[in-house]
Scaffold this motif. Structure first.
Motif, PDB file in Angstrom:
ATOM      1  N   VAL A  48       0.849  -1.189   0.000  1.00 37.39           N
ATOM      2  CA  VAL A  48       0.000   0.000   0.000  1.00 37.39           C
ATOM      3  C   VAL A  48       0.885   1.240   0.000  1.00 37.39           C
ATOM      4  O   VAL A  48       1.693   1.430   0.911  1.00 37.39           O
ATOM      5  N   LEU A  49       0.725   2.092  -1.015  1.00 38.52           N
ATOM      6  CA  LEU A  49       1.541   3.300  -1.148  1.00 38.52           C
ATOM      7  C   LEU A  49       0.706   4.537  -0.859  1.00 38.52           C
ATOM      8  O   LEU A  49      -0.338   4.754  -1.483  1.00 38.52           O
ATOM      9  N   ALA A  50       1.175   5.350   0.078  1.00 38.79           N
ATOM     10  CA  ALA A  50       0.476   6.577   0.448  1.00 38.79           C
ATOM     11  C   ALA A  50       0.706   7.666  -0.596  1.00 38.79           C
ATOM     12  O   ALA A  50       1.681   7.638  -1.349  1.00 38.79           O
ATOM     13  N   ASN A  51      -0.181   8.654  -0.609  1.00 39.25           N
ATOM     14  CA  ASN A  51      -0.030   9.778  -1.519  1.00 39.25           C
ATOM     15  C   ASN A  51       1.257  10.544  -1.248  1.00 39.25           C
ATOM     16  O   ASN A  51       1.979  10.928  -2.170  1.00 39.25           O
ATOM     17  N   SER A  52       1.563  10.768   0.039  1.00 40.04           N
ATOM     18  CA  SER A  52       2.766  11.512   0.425  1.00 40.04           C
ATOM     19  C   SER A  52       3.171  11.087   1.832  1.00 40.04           C
ATOM     20  O   SER A  52       2.559  10.200   2.420  1.00 40.04           O
TER      21      SER A  52
END
Length: 214
Positions: A48-52
């Motif tokens: 899971v990759l966060a926006n920032s």
């Protein structure tokens, strides 16, 4: 008179020792790389990759993670092997993406989100009770917004995300991993750290060679 050059003539003992050590590491790496490849064919990871890296985006990442993880755990509960898990996840991608988007909207954001199932390169990663060696793994990837923030990794098949550390071996064996593969990801086998490090070195060498060839 024999004029052939002896291969190790003129080398100091420490140099011979260094060469022997390097050969041992490379041999261990070659063997462990084969084990990692076999292991990767039985595992599906969650990425899971966060926006920032902002606190708000990181908190949102965890909310989305929980929503997707709850769905995948129920979805894969009856999966007997990786092939079946892959088929179930592939069919569920639209629903997983819908749930992720719904969670993002409920949290007050309008980020786009993409949920994919694809081969992904990972570094060596330690979790609670086990470590996965570096290499390529099939991964369920959830990309939020620009997907430029710190990411979260785990393993959805076998269901190791929720497994207690003392249950990792039993859970992995039940999903079809061999005792040797379980030994590779836990500390049950001798040379555990060396084997993981040698796999990582092999992966870096492979990446450099592929980059040079390109």
């Amino acid at each position: 008179m024999n004029t052939k050059t002896k291969p190790f003539r003129g080398l100091h003992l420490w140099e011979l020792g260094l060469l022997a050590g390097l050969a041992a590491v490379l041999l261990t790496g070659a063997l462990s790389l084969g084990e990692q490849t076999a292991l990767s064919e039985k595992v599906v990871r969650l990425h899971v990759l966060a926006n920032s890296d902002s606190q708000e985006d990181q908190e949102l990442k965890l909310r989305v993670r929980d929503r997707v993880l709850a769905e995948t755990e129920a979805l894969l509960e009856a999966s007997a092997d990786r092939k079946d898990a892959e088929q179930r996840l592939t069919a569920a991608l639209p629903e997983l993406e819908r749930l992720a988007a719904e969670e993002i909207a409920e949290c007050g954001y309008d980020y786009p989100v993409s949920v994919r199932l694809e081969e992904t390169a990972f570094p060596t990663r330690t979790y609670d009770g086990f470590t996965l060696p570096a290499g390529e793994y099939l991964a369920l990837r959830v990309l939020i917004g620009a997907a430029e923030g710190q990411n979260w990794w785990c393993v959805v098949f076998p269901p190791l995300c929720a497994a207690a550390s003392e249950d990792v071996a039993e859970t992995a064996l039940a999903a079809g991993l061999s005792e040797d593969q379980v030994g590779l990801i836990t500390e049950e086998n001798r040379g555990y750290e060396l084997r993981l490090k040698s796999v990582e070195l092999w992966e870096k060498l492979k990446a450099r060679l592929e980059g040079g060839a390109a």
